[in-house]
Scaffold this motif. Structure first.
Motif, short mmCIF file in Angstrom:
data_model
loop_
_atom_site.label_atom_id
_atom_site.label_comp_id
_atom_site.label_asym_id
_atom_site.label_seq_id
_atom_site.Cartn_x
_atom_site.Cartn_y
_atom_site.Cartn_z
N ASP A 66 -12.99 -46.65 123.19
CA ASP A 66 -12.03 -47.02 122.34
C ASP A 66 -12.66 -46.08 120.72
O ASP A 66 -13.27 -46.75 119.96
CB ASP A 66 -12.24 -48.67 121.70
CG ASP A 66 -11.43 -48.95 120.64
OD1 ASP A 66 -10.47 -48.32 120.47
OD2 ASP A 66 -11.96 -49.92 119.70
N VAL A 67 -12.22 -45.02 121.15
CA VAL A 67 -12.64 -43.91 119.98
C VAL A 67 -11.21 -43.52 119.24
O VAL A 67 -10.15 -43.47 119.78
CB VAL A 67 -13.10 -42.74 120.40
CG1 VAL A 67 -13.52 -41.62 119.49
CG2 VAL A 67 -14.38 -43.05 121.22
N THR A 68 -11.30 -43.56 117.94
CA THR A 68 -10.06 -43.31 116.98
C THR A 68 -9.69 -41.95 117.32
O THR A 68 -10.61 -41.06 116.70
CB THR A 68 -10.10 -43.82 115.61
OG1 THR A 68 -10.63 -45.43 115.66
CG2 THR A 68 -8.82 -43.96 114.85
N ALA B 126 -3.80 -47.52 108.05
CA ALA B 126 -5.07 -47.83 107.90
C ALA B 126 -5.51 -48.57 109.18
O ALA B 126 -5.01 -49.28 109.87
CB ALA B 126 -5.24 -48.37 106.76
N PHE B 127 -6.95 -48.31 109.62
CA PHE B 127 -7.59 -48.89 110.66
C PHE B 127 -8.87 -49.07 110.19
O PHE B 127 -9.63 -48.57 109.30
CB PHE B 127 -7.50 -48.08 111.99
CG PHE B 127 -8.10 -46.67 111.66
CD1 PHE B 127 -9.36 -46.62 112.16
CD2 PHE B 127 -7.32 -45.77 111.26
CE1 PHE B 127 -9.78 -45.10 111.66
CE2 PHE B 127 -7.90 -44.15 111.09
CZ PHE B 127 -8.99 -44.20 111.34
N SER B 128 -9.54 -50.12 110.82
CA SER B 128 -11.07 -50.38 111.06
C SER B 128 -11.63 -49.54 112.14
O SER B 128 -11.09 -49.49 113.16
CB SER B 128 -11.43 -51.94 111.10
OG SER B 128 -11.15 -52.70 110.16
N LEU B 129 -12.87 -49.07 111.88
CA LEU B 129 -13.85 -48.17 112.70
C LEU B 129 -13.96 -49.17 113.86
O LEU B 129 -14.36 -50.35 113.72
CB LEU B 129 -14.70 -47.58 112.39
CG LEU B 129 -14.72 -46.54 111.04
CD1 LEU B 129 -15.94 -46.11 110.80
CD2 LEU B 129 -13.52 -45.29 111.58
N SER B 130 -14.14 -48.58 115.22
CA SER B 130 -14.56 -49.39 116.15
C SER B 130 -16.02 -49.16 116.33
O SER B 130 -16.65 -48.15 115.71
CB SER B 130 -14.05 -48.81 117.45
OG SER B 130 -14.34 -47.45 117.90
N LEU B 131 -16.77 -49.95 117.31
CA LEU B 131 -17.96 -49.82 117.53
C LEU B 131 -18.44 -48.18 117.94
O LEU B 131 -19.55 -47.56 117.69
CB LEU B 131 -18.55 -50.61 118.47
CG LEU B 131 -20.02 -50.64 118.73
CD1 LEU B 131 -21.16 -50.85 117.69
CD2 LEU B 131 -20.33 -51.62 119.96
N ALA B 132 -17.74 -47.89 118.80
CA ALA B 132 -17.69 -46.48 119.32
C ALA B 132 -17.54 -45.35 118.30
O ALA B 132 -18.36 -44.45 118.31
CB ALA B 132 -16.61 -46.11 120.56
N ASP B 133 -16.75 -45.70 117.27
CA ASP B 133 -16.55 -44.78 116.31
C ASP B 133 -17.66 -44.69 115.54
O ASP B 133 -18.24 -43.60 115.01
CB ASP B 133 -15.41 -45.19 115.23
CG ASP B 133 -13.98 -44.82 115.93
OD1 ASP B 133 -14.05 -44.02 116.60
OD2 ASP B 133 -12.88 -45.56 115.34
N VAL B 134 -18.40 -45.76 115.01
CA VAL B 134 -19.68 -45.79 114.16
C VAL B 134 -20.74 -45.07 114.98
O VAL B 134 -21.48 -44.35 114.39
CB VAL B 134 -20.02 -47.16 113.99
CG1 VAL B 134 -21.51 -47.41 113.28
CG2 VAL B 134 -19.01 -47.85 112.86
N ILE B 135 -20.91 -45.47 116.21
CA ILE B 135 -22.04 -44.86 116.99
C ILE B 135 -21.81 -43.29 117.06
O ILE B 135 -22.85 -42.35 116.98
CB ILE B 135 -22.02 -45.30 118.57
CG1 ILE B 135 -22.36 -46.88 118.11
CG2 ILE B 135 -23.00 -44.47 119.22
CD1 ILE B 135 -22.53 -47.59 119.65
N ARG B 136 -20.63 -42.90 117.43
CA ARG B 136 -20.40 -41.35 117.52
C ARG B 136 -20.64 -40.58 115.88
O ARG B 136 -21.28 -39.73 115.96
CB ARG B 136 -18.85 -41.20 117.91
CG ARG B 136 -18.48 -39.77 117.88
CD ARG B 136 -17.08 -39.58 118.18
NE ARG B 136 -16.16 -40.18 117.34
CZ ARG B 136 -15.79 -39.60 116.17
NH1 ARG B 136 -16.18 -38.36 116.08
NH2 ARG B 136 -15.05 -40.03 115.56
N LEU B 137 -20.37 -41.69 114.65
CA LEU B 137 -20.54 -40.87 113.67
C LEU B 137 -21.72 -40.96 112.98
O LEU B 137 -22.14 -40.77 111.76
CB LEU B 137 -19.54 -41.57 112.72
CG LEU B 137 -17.99 -41.24 112.94
CD1 LEU B 137 -17.00 -41.83 112.05
CD2 LEU B 137 -17.93 -39.50 112.53
N SER B 138 -22.88 -41.72 113.49
CA SER B 138 -24.16 -42.10 113.17
C SER B 138 -25.08 -40.89 113.65
O SER B 138 -25.40 -40.52 114.70
CB SER B 138 -24.68 -43.35 113.82
OG SER B 138 -23.94 -44.50 113.08
N GLY B 139 -25.85 -40.30 112.59
CA GLY B 139 -26.95 -39.39 112.96
C GLY B 139 -26.90 -38.38 111.73
O GLY B 139 -26.21 -38.26 111.01
#
Length: 424
Positions: free
Chosen positions: A331-333, A344-357
């Protein structure tokens, strides 16, 4: 020799402290909001016993005296200042411990601006490494002075106490040169440091407007922006997350929309898009596809390096095969020109994990918290009525999958994201 100074404020499992804002709004009156054994306001023969006079503010000056929901009526007035009732407010949490200018110089550029103190040992001045918005208060520079055994050897009779003289100064952008040329031997990098605070970033991103400078969409060159850059566009403040290629850029509202809940996301996001965005911004929004029934992921399926505050950063088994995890991981936007719609949308858990670092939109725990220290819910549901959420306070930046989906309070809520296309 006689005292150990404790700089910063970081305590495991505790929220940032609360305080009572000052009643004194006269910028020509130097009396500060000093409580307890204060020496700010001397009357009569003076405060000679370390107990009487001196205070200019309610409270006994001890740690954690104030808490959320407190208030004080200054009618009278009881203390110097306006005869109003103040509500307690919260200090900003520190992103990192106070440091010297030399230590600051060795930080990566993307970490040099944030909520923390930097001390110039050449002059003794301490600087907050970020712009302060209205009604914001820094974290503690100095938390405590702990007396050593040497004082007992020095003082045979009588009493002693440790006094600290504090002088503050506010520097506006048009006073930088005046401050830098005041005759003191400031650190060689102070000029760059102050300019970075003014810009909100420590690197050149073209001619983009300053973070708090509200500007039209046409004023921005998104191709030169880097992750974590804050900017204000058409009345809304955003955080730049990533360059997705082909002119597409993912951004997110800097602060969560308070008093909104996970179960209200669809309505909140639709209202944000329809009512908060100008037509010029809508014209830039790229089409995306968000499923009506978004994947859920039970928190119990995720493993973490260790338990405790500030540790729930990335799950250790995120890439391991599992039917439920596989669906959530997918579930990646992304932009969907064929079937998507601008929204407009809310980030998914997959989005946050991909964008963290490091070097990404969420480089560390503090960077994941919404603007003004707000929590925010993702679109990924947990078990039952729970939701995956980015926490604040003592658990700031942590991922939690058991947050009640009906929670709606003044500390956070839904945080809309957009994909915009700068080539439109």
């Amino acid at each position: 020799q006689y005292a150990n100074l404790i700089f910063g404020w970081e305590r495991s499992g505790q929220d940032a402290p609360w305080y009572m804002p000052t009643f004194n709004h006269d910028n020509l009156d130097q009396r500060t909001a000093a409580a307890g054994h204060a020496r700010d306001w001397i009357e009569g023969n003076g405060a000679t016993d370390a107990v009487t006079d001196g205070a200019t503010h309610p409270g006994d000056g001890t740690d954690a005296y104030w808490s959320a929901g407190g208030s004080f009526d200054n009618s009278g007035p009881v203390w110097p200042g306006e005869e109003v009732t103040n509500q307690t407010a919260q200090n900003l949490p520190q992103d990192r411990a106070p440091m010297t200018m030399n230590q600051w110089s060795n930080l990566p550029n993307e970490d040099k601006i944030g909520n923390f103190w930097v001390v110039d040992p050449n002059t003794g001045w301490a600087y907050w490494a970020n712009r302060l918005d209205r009604e914001q208060a820094t974290s503690y520079l100095l938390d405590a002075a702990e007396m050593t055994a040497a004082i007992e050897d020095k003082v045979f009779n009588g009493f002693y106490y440790y006094g600290i003289h504090v002088e503050s100064g506010l520097v506006s952008p048009d006073q930088h040169e005046e401050f830098l040329n005041d005759g003191e031997q400031h650190h060689a990098e102070l000029e760059d440091f102050l300019q970075g605070i003014q810009n909100g970033v420590m690197y050149d991103d073209g001619q983009n407007p300053l973070p708090n400078e509200d500007s039209a969409p046409a004023a921005f060159d998104f191709s030169t922006m880097r992750p974590v850059r804050i900017f204000t566009m058409a009345g809304e403040q955003y955080r730049y997350l990533e360059n997705m290629g082909s002119g597409n850029h993912m951004i997110i509202r800097n602060e969560a929309i308070r008093n909104t809940s996970f179960v209200e996301q669809a309505t909140v996001l639709e209202d944000f898009y329809n009512q908060s965005l100008t037509q010029a911004v809508k014209d830039m929004v790229a089409p995306v596809s968000i499923a009506d029934e978004v994947p859920n992921l039970r928190s119990m399926l995720m493993s973490w390096p260790e338990e405790g505050p500030y540790t729930r950063w990335l799950p250790t088994n995120w890439d391991e095969p599992h039917p439920e995890v596989d669906v959530a991981r997918a579930d990646v936007t992304t932009v969907n020109q064929a079937e998507g719609v601008p929204q407009a949308f809310s980030l998914s858990l997959a989005d946050v994990i991909r964008l963290s670092g490091e070097g990404r939109g969420f480089p560390h725990h503090a960077g994941r918290v919404g603007g003004h220290n707000t929590w925010w819910s993702l679109r990924t549901a947990g078990h039952g009525e729970s939701a995956w959420t980015i926490r604040w306070g003592a658990f700031r930046g942590n991922l939690h999958g058991t947050f009640p989906g009906t929670t709606s309070d003044d500390y956070g809520g839904v945080r809309p994201a957009l994909i915009i296309n700068s080539s439109n």
